[in-house]
Design an enzyme around this catalytic site. Sequence first.
Site, mmCIF file in Angstrom:
data_model
loop_
_atom_site.group_PDB
_atom_site.id
_atom_site.type_symbol
_atom_site.label_atom_id
_atom_site.label_comp_id
_atom_site.label_asym_id
_atom_site.label_seq_id
_atom_site.Cartn_x
_atom_site.Cartn_y
_atom_site.Cartn_z
ATOM 1 C CB ILE A 197 5.767 2.366 9.738
ATOM 2 C CG1 ILE A 197 5.685 1.037 10.484
ATOM 3 C CG2 ILE A 197 6.021 3.530 10.694
ATOM 4 C CD1 ILE A 197 7.018 0.585 11.074
ATOM 5 C CB THR A 198 0.143 2.242 10.432
ATOM 6 O OG1 THR A 198 -0.781 2.644 11.459
ATOM 7 C CG2 THR A 198 -0.424 1.032 9.692
ATOM 8 N NE ARG A 248 -0.330 0.328 4.956
ATOM 9 C CZ ARG A 248 0.679 1.047 5.414
ATOM 10 N NH1 ARG A 248 1.147 2.062 4.701
ATOM 11 N NH2 ARG A 248 1.248 0.784 6.578
ATOM 12 C CG HIS A 298 -2.925 -3.014 11.358
ATOM 13 N ND1 HIS A 298 -3.742 -1.915 11.215
ATOM 14 C CD2 HIS A 298 -2.289 -3.154 10.167
ATOM 15 C CE1 HIS A 298 -3.613 -1.419 9.996
ATOM 16 N NE2 HIS A 298 -2.732 -2.146 9.349
ATOM 17 C CB CYS A 336 0.973 7.887 9.091
ATOM 18 S SG CYS A 336 -0.339 6.747 9.545
ATOM 19 C CB SER A 347 -4.395 4.840 9.705
ATOM 20 O OG SER A 347 -3.857 5.361 10.898
ATOM 21 C CG LEU A 348 -8.100 6.690 5.371
ATOM 22 C CD1 LEU A 348 -8.689 7.656 4.355
ATOM 23 C CD2 LEU A 348 -9.146 5.687 5.809
ATOM 24 C CG LEU A 406 -11.491 1.752 7.163
ATOM 25 C CD1 LEU A 406 -11.784 1.611 8.665
ATOM 26 C CD2 LEU A 406 -12.654 2.453 6.467
ATOM 27 C CB ALA A 407 -6.627 0.721 10.791
#
Length: 204
Positions: free
Chosen positions: A70-71, A66, A73, A164, A133-134, A147-148
């Site tokens: 960085i994110t 994507r 989950h 992000c 976040s997207l 999304l999250a």
Amino acid sequence: MKTVDLGRRDYLPVFEAMKRFNDSRSADTEDELWVVEHNPVFTQGLAGKAEHLLDAADIPVVQIDRGGQITYHGPGQLVVYTMIDFKRRKTSVRHIVSALENSIIATLAAYGIASAADPQRPGVYVDSKKIASLGLRIKNGSVYHGLALNVNMDLTPFTHINPCGYAGLQMTQIADLVSPCPTLADVAGKLTALLNKNLAAEAV
């Protein structure tokens, strides 16, 4: 649009399933929303820079396709993957992003939480704190990832990264803003209903 509840899953098998779904879809394949809660994982986008990972600790880091940086989950976060043929819908990526943001904003409003999108950066914010976040991938005229939304989770791992790509960006969640906190299933029901409505609307 079909909604698929995947429950709680490791990230990597779901990521591989998304790619297979997108690669094998035909002009007649129904669009789907995949609802999932992930075990702890950091995901690094295509533009991701190593310096934004400050301390992985014992959490795996997965390189993915994507956009964005960085994110994190983890359990208690609602993730919805938008498996959408946007060419068939005669829409635009910008419209899809707006539909996702507006659906999150309306979901939060249903719980009395005022939030807003930021024209300078994707996602949804409560004051200056990020709550959702997207991240999307466009391939073969279709969209995947999604999304999250932080519902009721341990936010500590976000302090191990520049979320992000933004150093010092603070995160928040529904549980910090509403008591009692709604269940993940309740939030998912509201959000997927709004996504169906907003993604079906004509692009302006």
